[in-house]
Design an enzyme around this catalytic site. Structure first.
Site, mmCIF file in Angstrom:
data_model
loop_
_atom_site.group_PDB
_atom_site.id
_atom_site.type_symbol
_atom_site.label_atom_id
_atom_site.label_comp_id
_atom_site.label_asym_id
_atom_site.label_seq_id
_atom_site.Cartn_x
_atom_site.Cartn_y
_atom_site.Cartn_z
ATOM 1 N N TRP A 114 -2.469 5.244 -2.606
ATOM 2 C CA TRP A 114 -2.302 3.785 -2.565
ATOM 3 C C TRP A 114 -3.594 3.106 -2.174
ATOM 4 C CZ3 TRP A 114 1.415 2.644 -5.455
ATOM 5 C CH2 TRP A 114 2.608 3.341 -5.452
ATOM 6 N N LYS B 155 10.419 -0.002 2.148
ATOM 7 C CA LYS B 155 10.421 1.125 3.072
ATOM 8 C C LYS B 155 11.153 0.793 4.375
ATOM 9 C CE LYS B 155 7.220 2.936 0.108
ATOM 10 N NZ LYS B 155 6.056 2.482 -0.625
ATOM 11 N N ASP C 190 -2.720 -2.792 4.258
ATOM 12 C CA ASP C 190 -1.474 -2.507 3.537
ATOM 13 C C ASP C 190 -0.584 -1.731 4.503
ATOM 14 O OD1 ASP C 190 0.588 -1.471 2.016
ATOM 15 O OD2 ASP C 190 -0.698 -0.414 0.589
HETATM 16 C C1 PLP Z 1 5.110 2.321 -1.604
HETATM 17 C C2 PLP Z 1 3.730 1.897 -1.272
HETATM 18 C C3 PLP Z 1 2.987 1.046 -2.112
HETATM 19 C C4 PLP Z 1 3.494 0.588 -3.470
HETATM 20 O O1 PLP Z 1 4.287 -0.478 -3.359
HETATM 21 P P1 PLP Z 1 4.892 -1.232 -4.632
HETATM 22 O O2 PLP Z 1 5.756 -2.220 -3.959
HETATM 23 O O3 PLP Z 1 5.621 -0.213 -5.449
HETATM 24 O O4 PLP Z 1 3.773 -1.846 -5.379
HETATM 25 C C5 PLP Z 1 1.741 0.647 -1.701
HETATM 26 N N1 PLP Z 1 1.224 1.062 -0.533
HETATM 27 C C6 PLP Z 1 1.896 1.899 0.281
HETATM 28 C C7 PLP Z 1 1.275 2.328 1.559
HETATM 29 C C8 PLP Z 1 3.168 2.339 -0.061
HETATM 30 O O5 PLP Z 1 3.837 3.174 0.742
#
Ligand code: PLP
Length: 356
Positions: free
Chosen positions: A102, A193, A169
């Site tokens: 990511w 999540k 993020d």
């Molecule tokens: C799941 C995840 C993403 C992706 O998120 P989307 O909503 O599918 O774009 C990005 N960064 C992290 C750390 C994640 O766990």
């Protein structure tokens, strides 16, 4: 039906009582005899949902007054683009910490907007650790990191102090523990999540970033427009926002992020304790960087795979197959997973030891 222990990495487990209340709201919301998803997002009933969700975020994370909280669509993946569009100057540069798939995608998107400097990477060891001791160029428009690396099972335990705006993020560990929001200029997190269903993304924005990079930004990608319109610039993702509100109510009622941190640490200690004790298993991530959300581990001897897989399946454990880029197993222990669920997995690991 018997209980299934859901260790899915995302979308993932949510509190049972939240799912129940959410399903009721789908047929009859607020005793309106209308569904939550068929009323206007500008109705007073839905505006109240958005307002409460935003205030719960502010309260639970102690968000200072000079920050805005907004909910958008597009997932964290749109957050990668929004970050660069709102913070990087034309011909500017941004610093990225490459700790996994990511993080890497975030930096690839930013490269569309300017110069990306990768300050450090753990790719050399398949992202099994968090690099430390790197330097962030002082002329970078911002520094971007990923608090929890969902695929590899690593987590930043202490955020670096940097001289440039800090962006994170936090998709896979937001609301799992207290966080000092005042350290950050921008935090974003996909809901799926620890908050709710996929489809909404939380942004916590320090207000003084608005307009800072001098770019002309298309409306939907402009954070200030969304903040000024209280997340109602266009139709917000009503159902994901509503379920996020219910999850945040659940978190608050149980004792907030301090309570959940204790519970998450207890779960992680239980599982990692077994991974380290049991000679049949090996942990994947460097010990000091282990994630409290996603534990990655492998069998010491692949010959036990069929037996182990059968055993956890029989124990109603779901979703522990590792990501294809790591292999082995990944047990995701998000907020809604209780200690009993982790104990069920640990019991199977012990039983395997007795059996082989
Ligand atoms: C799941 C995840 C993403 C992706 O998120 P989307 O909503 O599918 O774009 C990005 N960064 C992290 C750390 C994640 O766990």
């Amino acid at each position: 039906m018997s209980k299934v222990y859901n260790f899915s990495a995302g979308p993932c487990i949510l509190p049972q009582e939240v799912l129940k209340e959410a399903s009721e709201a789908v047929s009859n919301f607020d005793d309106l005899n209308l569904s939550l998803i068929e009323i206007s997002h500008r109705s007073k009933n839905f505006v109240a949902v958005m307002d409460e969700t935003v205030s719960l975020v502010k309260e639970l994370l102690n968000v200072p007054d000079n920050y805005d909280v907004v909910f958008l669509q597009g997932g964290a993946s749109l957050g990668f683009i929004i970050t660069a569009y709102n913070l990087m100057r034309e011909n500017g540069s941004a610093a990225y910490l490459n700790t996994g798939a990511w993080a890497n995608k975030a930096q690839k998107e930013a490269a569309h907007f300017g110069n990306v400097v990768e300050v450090a990477s753990s790719k050399d060891k398949n992202y099994s650790y968090i690099p430390k001791g790197y330097e962030v160029p002082s002329d970078a428009d911002y520094f971007h990191c990923t608090s929890n690396n969902t695929i590899y099972g690593t987590q930043i335990k202490e955020f670096p102090t940097v001289d440039v705006p800090l962006v994170c993020d936090m998709s896979s560990d937001i609301f799992s523990k207290p966080v000092d929001v005042s350290q950050f200029d921008l935090i974003y997190a996909g809901a799926q999540k620890n908050m709710g269903p996929a489809g909404s993304t939380l942004y916590i924005i320090k207000k003084d970033i608005y307009g800072r990079n001098g770019r002309s930004i298309p409306s939907y990608l402009n954070l200030k427009i969304h903040a000024d319109k209280d997340s109602m610039f266009n139709t917000p993702p009503v159902f994901p926002v509503y379920v996020s509100m219910l999850t945040l109510r659940w978190l608050k009622a149980n004792g907030g992020v301090e309570w959940i941190q204790e519970r998450n640490e207890a779960k992680a200690a239980l599982l990692y304790g077994e991974i380290d004790r049991n000679p049949l298993f090996n942990g994947v991530a460097a010990k000091e960087d282990r994630s409290n959300m996603n534990a990655t581990f492998v069998l010491a001897n692949e010959a036990h795979k069929e037996t182990f897989d059968q055993m956890w399946n029989d124990a109603n454990i779901s979703g522990i197959k590792g990501h294809r880029s790591v292999g082995g197993y990944r047990a995701s222990m998000y907020n809604a997973m209780d200690l009993e669920g982790v104990q069920a997995l640990v019991n199977v690991m012990k039983e395997l030891e007795n059996r082989v």
